[in-house]
Design an enzyme around this catalytic site. Structure first.
Site, mmCIF file in Angstrom:
data_model
loop_
_atom_site.group_PDB
_atom_site.id
_atom_site.type_symbol
_atom_site.label_atom_id
_atom_site.label_comp_id
_atom_site.label_asym_id
_atom_site.label_seq_id
_atom_site.Cartn_x
_atom_site.Cartn_y
_atom_site.Cartn_z
ATOM 1 C CG ASP A 418 -2.346 0.391 0.852
ATOM 2 O OD1 ASP A 418 -2.724 0.221 -0.318
ATOM 3 O OD2 ASP A 418 -3.076 0.866 1.738
ATOM 4 C CG ASP A 854 -10.283 -7.287 12.539
ATOM 5 O OD1 ASP A 854 -11.037 -6.397 12.983
ATOM 6 O OD2 ASP A 854 -9.219 -7.601 13.086
#
Length: 1151
Positions: A418, A854
Site C-alpha cells: 500500500d 476485521d
C-alpha cells in the site's frame, strides 16, 4: 481489410550512392529496442535492403485482418499463448484514473541474476533474427519456446511480426508456421496503451470458459444474436453447471443440486460406500462441562441475590460511597453475563488429512490420473510501510507461503504494497529468486517450519528424524544462500539510493547539456530536475519515490501489477542433478513455484482509500481477474505459515458435508519473540483458547484480521445456500418483510441459492447477474467470475447426502494461461475510482468505517446466516510477532477498543442484528462493542478502596456475615470457573492470571481513552489520537527482549500511575489513622486494604514495566517514594485527625 496509416520512419536514408530509388511498396518491419528496423518478408531479410526501403521516402503501414475460412483455421495455440504468458510475466503493468494502462517489458527486475524459469526477468537465448537484440522466451521448464520445427530461435516480438505481417513464415527455414493463433490484443513493446476486454457481450475470460451442457441431442451451446455465449441465460435458464478454467462438467442435468431426484453418480457402487467425514466435532467431556455450566448458574443466582441485598442495605454513613459501588457492581455483573453465557457450549474439532487426500488426490473413476481436485486458494499478504514492516520479515512470510504443502498449480500469492515502495518490490523479487533454492529444499527434506529465518534459528536439533544422506550438505548450502539473501535484502535501501543518485546525476548532465546548447551565450538558470527513483532496468519506478513528487508519493501514484512468478505448469517439473550450475540435487523434487503477484493499488489525492480494508478489497478484485481462487487466505506481513499443511486442514472444513455454509475458517494467532513470563499477556491465550473455542459451538468465532481462510462468495455479500432464522427479542416486528421475501426466493431452483442476496431491495438481485455490475463495478470479467468461484468452492458431491455439491474430478484440468488483457483488466479494478457508486466496503468485501474492519466484516457474514469454524491444529498453523513493549501494547489495545466503540455507535451494533444470527452469538458481538465502556466503572472501582481508606468508611455499613458469605461464594465460583476453563481449554493458570492483570491495565488506560475518543468522534466529530511523546530504550542490542525494557512515555500511562500512587498513599493513611485512633476500626481498614491490594496486584506488571530493566532503577527512587508516602499520610492525619482524638496518636506530636 486494409487500414493504411502514413508515417515517416526515418528522415535520413542509408541508400548507397548511385542506387535508383524504388517506388513506395508495402513493407512490414519492426523497430527494435536498439533502434534497428527488422524486416520479416520472405523475399528479403537483408538489413541493407530494409534500410534502403525505409529510407527511400514515404513508408506505408497496413493492418491486415483475414477472416477465418475453411482453409484458414487457427491451429493449436499452445506455443503462442505460452509466449504471451512469458511476456506478461516479464512486464510491469501500470495504470489508473485518467491514464492509459501500459505494460513495460523489463530486462531485469533485480540487480542479481535470476535462474528459475517462472521468475520475472529470466533471460533466454538471443533472437536469431538479423538486427534484433531481443531474447527468446522460455517455458515453465526453462526451455526456449521455439514455434518452428527447425528450432529457429526467435523472440516474442519477432514471432508476432512474422505471423501478423510476414505471412506466417519462419525466418529460418522459410516454411509456414503450423501454430499461428496469436491473441489479437497482444501487448506491444512500444509502451502503447493496453486494450481492455470488450464491455459488450462476454468478456475475455468468458471466452476462455468451458461452458457446455450435455443432453441426448449432443453438445448444445447457447448463443446470443451476435454469436457470443450468453452466460446468464445458460446458467439460469438451464440446469447446467457453471465453472471456469479448470472445470469438467457433469454428464446429467441437475448434477450436484439439492433435489434428490436430480443426483446421478457413476458408478453406483461408489454411492454405497460408507460416508467418511473430513472433520469431527469433539465436545468437552460431561465431567467437565456439566459442573462448568452448573457453576455458571450458581454464580448467576448468587450475583442476583447479592445485588438485591446490596441495593436494600444502604450505607447511611457514606451513601456516596455505597451508590458508586453498587452502580459499578451492577455493570460488572452485566458485563460478566455478556462474556460468560456465550461460553456455555465450547467445542473442539479435528480433521482427517488422509481422507482429504483420498477424496481429492487419489486416482479413481472420476479422476483417472490422480491429479489434485482441490479448489484454488489465493493468499493475500498486506504491507504498507517498509520502514515499520521490514522487507526481510515480509520476504520470509512469502517464502513460507510458496513452500506450503498444497498443490502448486492451485496456489496464488498476492502481495499488497500500500506504500508503493520500490524497496518492497525488489525485496519480493529477491524472495522469488531465493525460492528457487528454498522451496525444493523444503519439499525434499520435509522442512518445518518453512520460514527460513525461523528454521535456522530453531533451538532444537535440526538433524532429528532426517535420514537422507545429503541433508547436511544441502542444509549448509541453503544456509549460505540464505545468509547472502539477507545481506542482499539489507543492502537494498542503499543499493536503490546509489542507483537512483547515479541515474539522476546522468539526467542532470544531459539536461545541463541541452540547456547550454539552447541558450548559447545567455546566462544559465539553475536546473530543477526530478529526483526520481529508478528500477534495476534503468527506468523510472511508477510508485512512490524516495523524494516524493506529484504522482509519485504515498498518496498519489499509479496502480502497479507485476507477476513475479508466472503460473506453474500443470505437470510436475523436476529439477536436475548436481552440476557446475546446480549445486543441489533436486532431480526427484518438483521445483515448480506458485503464482506470485506484486500489487500496489492506485492512490490519488481526494479519494478515501480506506487503509487496510481498501487494500484487501483491491486484492479481492485483482485476484478474481487473474486466478479467481474460490478461497482466500489473508495474512499479515509478519504472520507466516508455521504448519505447511495448515491450508489443507482448513480446506477439510470447507469441503466437508455442509461446508458450503461456512464463510471462513479462523485459525488461532500464535506469537514468537514474547518474553517467557508474558508480562503483558501478548499471547492472549484466554481469548484464543477459551472465548474462540466457545464461539465455535455457536455460530462460529469472530474474524480477527489474519490467519483466516475465506470463501470468496461470502466476501461478495451473498447469503449461504440454506438459511435458518434464529428470532430474537427485536425480530418479531422487523423481519416480516424478510421472511416474506425468502418465501418468494425459495421457489427458485436450488442451484441458485448460493448466489442470493436476501436483504436486497430487489427480490431478483440474487439470481440475475445483469444487476451485479451495479454492486460490483463495471468490470464484466469480475462479474463473470462470481458464479465460477461459487461453483468451484462447493464440496465434492461424492455421496447423496451432499447438498449443493460439484462433481468429482471437475477441477483437474489446467488453468488458462495468463494473458495481457487479463492483467490490464486487473489494473482497472485496482484504480482509485473503481469503487465509486458500488457496494464495495458497504456490503461487499472488507467493510469500511472502522479501525477494526476485521470484526465488522465477520459480523456482516454471520448476520447473513453464514457459519464460521475455529481450526486449532496440533502444530501451530501460523505464527507472528506481537509488541512486547508496554507502550506499544497499550496503543495496540487502544486501536482495538476504539474500533469496538465505533461498532457500538454504528449500524453494526449487535442489537440491530438480523434473525439469522443466534441469540448467544449476538450477545458475543454485543460484548465486543460494549467492553470498552467497562473502563469507566473500573476506574471508579479502583479508586473506591483509596476513598474508603481516606474517609474511614467502607462500601457497606459493617462487614457482617451476609456480605462475607456472598463475597466468598462469588469469589469461589469465579475461581472454580477459571479452573474448569483451564481444564477444557488447555491453558495454564499463569496465562489466565496474566490475562486478568492486563484486563485491568488495559481497562484503566487504553479502554478509557478509546471511550473518550469514540464519544468525541460521535458527538462532536473530533478525532484525537494518543501518540508517543518521548522515547528511551535500552542500549543492549544483543538482548532478545530489549524492547521489553524500553520506556516510552505516553498519556495512556497517566490513569494507572495515578491509581497506583493514590492506593499506596491511601494504605499508609489508613494504617496511620487506625493505629493512632482511640477506637481503631480494623474491619473497615481490612476491607479497604484488601481491595487496594487487589488493585495493586493487578497493576504489578504495569509498575514493573515503568521500572525498566531489572537493576536499572536507582535505589534513591524507592527511598524517596517511601518518604513521600509517609509524609503525605502523616499530613493527612494531622489535617483530619481521628474522631475523639485531640493529638496525633495520643501523646505523639511533631518535634
Amino acid at each position: 481489410m486494409f487500414k493504411p496509416s502514413r508515417s515517416n520512419l526515418s528522415d535520413s536514408s542509408d541508400v548507397p550512392p548511385g542506387r535508383p530509388m524504388r517506388p513506395p511498396t508495402v513493407t512490414f518491419a519492426r523497430r527494435t529496442a536498439s533502434g534497428r528496423y527488422v524486416n520479416y518478408s520472405r523475399d528479403n531479410l537483408s538489413r541493407d535492403d530494409l534500410d534502403s526501403e525505409i529510407g527511400s521516402g514515404e513508408y506505408m503501414n497496413y493492418t491486415v485482418h483475414i477472416p477465418p475460412t475453411p482453409d484458414n483455421q487457427p491451429m493449436d495455440p499452445t506455443i503462442s499463448q505460452r509466449v504471451e504468458e512469458q511476456y506478461v510475466s516479464n512486464s510491469i503493468f501500470t495504470g489508473g484514473f485518467n491514464s492509459v494502462t501500459r505494460a513495460h517489458l523489463m530486462d531485469k527486475v533485480i540487480d542479481s541474476e535470476t535462474s528459475h524459469p517462472q521468475m520475472a526477468g529470466v533471460k533466454g537465448s538471443s533472437c536469431a533474427v538479423p538486427g534484433c537484440d531481443g531474447k527468446v522466451m522460455k517455458d515453465e521448464r526453462g526451455k526456449d519456446l521455439l514455434p518452428c520445427e527447425c528450432d529457429f530461435k526467435i523472440c516474442r516480438d519477432c514471432y508476432i511480426d512474422a505471423v501478423k505481417v510476414g505471412d506466417a513464415f519462419c525466418p529460418g527455414c522459410k516454411e509456414s508456421y503450423k501454430q499461428t493463433d496469436l491473441h489479437e490484443k497482444a501487448v506491444d513493446n512500444d509502451g502503447s496503451p493496453l486494450p481492455l476486454p470488450s464491455s459488450e457481450g462476454i468478456s475475455e475470460k468468458g471466452r476462455n470458459m468451458s461452458l457446455a451442457k450435455h443432453s441426448k441431442s449432443g453438445l448444445i451451446r447457447s448463443q446470443t444474436a451476435v454469436g457470443e455465449f450468453d452466460h446468464n441465460r445458460w446458467l439460469f435458464e438451464t440446469r447446467g453447471t457453471y465453472g471456469y478454467g479448470n472445470a469438467i462438467w457433469p454428464k446429467q442435468p441437475g448434477y450436484g443440486n439439492d433435489s434428490d431426484d436430480g443426483v446421478a453418480l457413476e458408478p453406483t457402487d461408489f454411492l454405497n460406500k460408507p460416508w467418511r467425514p473430513l472433520t469431527r466435532k469433539l465436545r468437552i467431556p460431561a465431567a467437565v462441562i456439566s459442573p462448568y455450566r452448573l457453576l455458571v448458574v450458581i454464580r448467576l443466582v448468587a450475583l442476583a441475590l447479592f445485588l438485591a441485598w446490596r441495593v436494600q442495605n444502604k450505607n447511611t454513613d457514606a451513601l456516596w460511597l455505597w451508590g458508586m459501588s453498587v452502580v459499578c457492581e451492577i455493570w460488572f455483573a452485566f458485563s460478566w453475563i455478556l462474556d460468560q453465557l456465550p461460553k456455555l457450549n465450547p467445542v473442539s474439532r479435528v480433521v482427517d488429512l488422509n481422507v482429504l487426500k483420498e477424496k481429492f488426490e487419489t486416482p479413481g473413476p472420476n479422476n483417472p490420473t490422480g491429479k489434485s481436485d482441490l479448489p484454488g486458494v489465493d493468499i493475500f499478504v498486506s504491507t504498507a510501510d517498509p520502514e515499520k514492516e521490514p522487507p526481510l520479515v515480509t520476504a520470509n512470510t512469502i517464502l513460507s507461503i510458496l513452500a506450503a504443502d498444497y498443490p502448486v498449480e492451485k496456489l496464488a500469492c498476492y502481495v499488497s504494497d500500500d506504500g508503493g515502495a520500490l524497496l518492497t518490490f525488489e525485496a519480493m523479487a529477491e524472495a522469488a529468486s531465493f525460492a528457487n533454492f528454498w522451496v525444493p529444499f523444503c519439499r525434499k527434506h520435509e522442512i518445518e517450519p518453512r520460514n527460513p529465518d525461523s528454521y535456522f534459528n530453531l533451538k532444537r536439533d535440526p538433524y532429528k528424524n532426517k535420514v537422507k544422506q545429503d541433508f547436511v550438505k544441502d542444509r549448509r548450502r541453503i544456509k549460505r544462500e540464505y545468509d547472502e539473501f539477507k545481506v542482499r535484502i539489507n543492502g537494498l535501501p542503499d543499493s536503490i539510493r546509489r542507483r537512483s543518485d547515479a541515474y539522476n546525476a546522468r539526467e542532470d548532465i544531459k539536461a545541463l547539456k541541452r540547456q547550454r546548447e539552447q541558450s548559447a551565450d545567455e546566462p544559465l538558470e539553475p536546473l530543477k530536475t526530478q529526483k526520481a527513483t529508478w528500477m534495476a532496468d534503468g527506468t523510472h519506478w511508477p510508485g512512490t519515490w524516495m523524494h516524493p513528487d506529484p504522482e509519485h508519493s504515498k498518496g498519489d501514484h499509479a496502480g502497479i501489477i507485476q507477476v513475479m512468478l508466472k503460473p506453474p505448469s500443470d505437470e510436475p517439473l523436476y529439477g536436475s542433478e548436481i552440476s557446475d550450475d546446480n549445486p543441489l540435487n533436486f532431480s526427484e523434487v518438483d521445483i515448480r513455484l506458485p503464482l506470485l503477484v506484486y500489487v500496489s493499488r492506485e492512490k490519488r489525492p481526494g479519494y478515501d482509500h480506506n487503509k487496510k480494508a481498501g487494500a484487501m478489497n483491491a486484492l479481492v478484485r485483482a485476484s478474481a481477474i487473474m486466478s479467481n481462487g474460490p478461497f482466500i487466505l489473508n495474512l499479515d506481513c509478519d504472520h507466516y505459515i508455521y504448519n505447511s499443511e495448515a491450508i489443507r486442514e482448513g480446506m477439510c472444513f470447507m469441503m466437508d458435508r455442509g461446508g458450503d455454509r461456512i464463510c471462513y475458517v479462523q485459525f488461532p494467532q500464535r506469537f514468537e519473540g514474547i518474553d517467557p513470563s508474558d508480562r503483558y499477556a501478548n499471547h492472549n491465550t484466554v481469548f484464543f483458547d477459551i472465548n474462540m473455542r466457545a464461539l465455535d459451538g455457536l455460530q462460529g468465532p469472530v474474524y480477527v484480521g489474519t490467519g483466516c481462510l475465506f470463501r470468496r462468495v461470502a466476501l461478495y455479500g451473498f447469503d449461504p445456500p440454506r438459511n435458518k432464522d434464529h428470532p430474537g427479542i427485536c425480530d418479531s416486528c422487523c423481519c416480516f418483510g424478510r421472511q416474506k421475501k425468502k418465501k418468494r426466493v425459495a421457489s427458485s431452483p436450488d442451484e441458485n441459492h448460493s448466489l442470493r442476496m436476501g436483504d436486497s431491495d430487489d427480490e431478483e438481485a440474487g439470481i440475475n447477474l445483469s444487476l451485479l455490475p451495479k454492486r460490483f463495478g463495471n468490470s464484466n470479467v469480475l462479474v463473470d467470475s462470481i458464479p465460477v468461484a461459487e461453483f468451484q468452492g462447493r464440496p465434492l458431491a461424492d455421496h447423496p447426502s451432499i447438498k449443493n455439491g460439484r462433481p468429482p474430478g471437475s477441477l483437474t484440468i489446467p488453468r488458462d494461461l495468463l494473458e495481457a488483457p487479463t492483467v490490464a483488466e486487473a489494473i482497472s479494478v485496482i484504480s482509485c475510482w473503481y469503487e465509486d457508486k458500488t457496494e464495495w466496503g458497504g456490503r461487499i468485501g472488507w467493510i469500511y468505517g472502522s479501525v477494526t474492519e476485521d470484526v465488522v466484516t465477520g459480523y456482516r457474514m454471520h448476520n447473513r446466516g453464514w457459519r464460521s469454524v475455529y481450526c486449532v491444529t496440533k502444530r501451530d498453523a501460523f505464527r507472528g510477532t506481537a509488541p512486547i513493549n508496554l507502550t506499544d501494547r497499550l496503543h495496540q489495545v487502544l486501536r482495538w477498543a476504539t474500533g469496538s466503540v465505533e461498532i457500538f455507535f454504528s449500524r453494526n451494533n449487535a442489537l440491530l442484528a438480523s434473525s439469522k444470527m443466534k441469540l448467544l452469538q449476538r450477545m458475543a458481538y454485543l460484548n465486543v462493542g460494549i467492553y470498552p465502556f467497562t473502563s469507566v466503572f473500573l476506574i471508579v472501582y479502583c479508586f473506591l478502596p483509596a476513598l474508603s481508606l481516606f474517609s474511614g468508611q467502607f462500601i457497606v455499613q459493617t462487614l457482617n456475615i451476609t456480605f462475607l458469605v456472598y463475597l466468598l461464594i462469588i469469589s469461589l465460583t469465579l475461581c472454580l470457573l477459571a479452573l474448569l476453563e483451564i481444564k477444557w481449554s488447555g491453558i495454564t493458570l499463569e496465562e489466565w492470571w496474566r490475562n486478568e492483570q492486563f484486563w485491568l491495565i488495559g481497562g484503566t488506560s487504553a479502554h478509557l481513552a478509546a471511550v473518550l475518543q469514540g464519544l468525541l468522534k460521535v458527538v462532536a466529530g473530533i478525532e484525537i489520537s494518543f501518540t508517543l511523546t518521548s522515547k528511551s530504550g535500552g542500549d543492549d542490542n544483543d538482548d532478545e527482549f530489549v524492547d521489553l525494557y524500553a520506556i516510552k512515555w505516553t498519556s495512556l500511562m497517566i490513569p494507572p500511575i495515578v491509581i497506583i500512587m493514590v492506593n499506596l498513599i491511601a494504605i499508609a493513611v489508613g494504617f496511620s489513622r487506625t493505629i493512632y485512633s482511640t477506637i481503631p476500626q480494623w474491619s473497615k481498614l481490612l476491607g479497604g486494604v484488601f481491595f487496594s491490594f487487589w488493585v495493586l496486584a493487578h497493576l504489578y506488571p504495569f509498575a514493573k514495566g515503568l521500572m525498566g530493566r531489572r537493576g536499572r532503577t536507582p535505589t534513591i527512587v524507592y527511598v524517596w517514594s517511601g518518604l513521600i508516602a509517609i509524609t503525605i499520610s502523616l499530613l493527612w492525619v494531622a489535617i483530619k485527625p481521628p474522631s475523639g482524638a485531640t493529638d496525633i496518636g495520643g501523646s505523639f506530636s511533631f518535634p
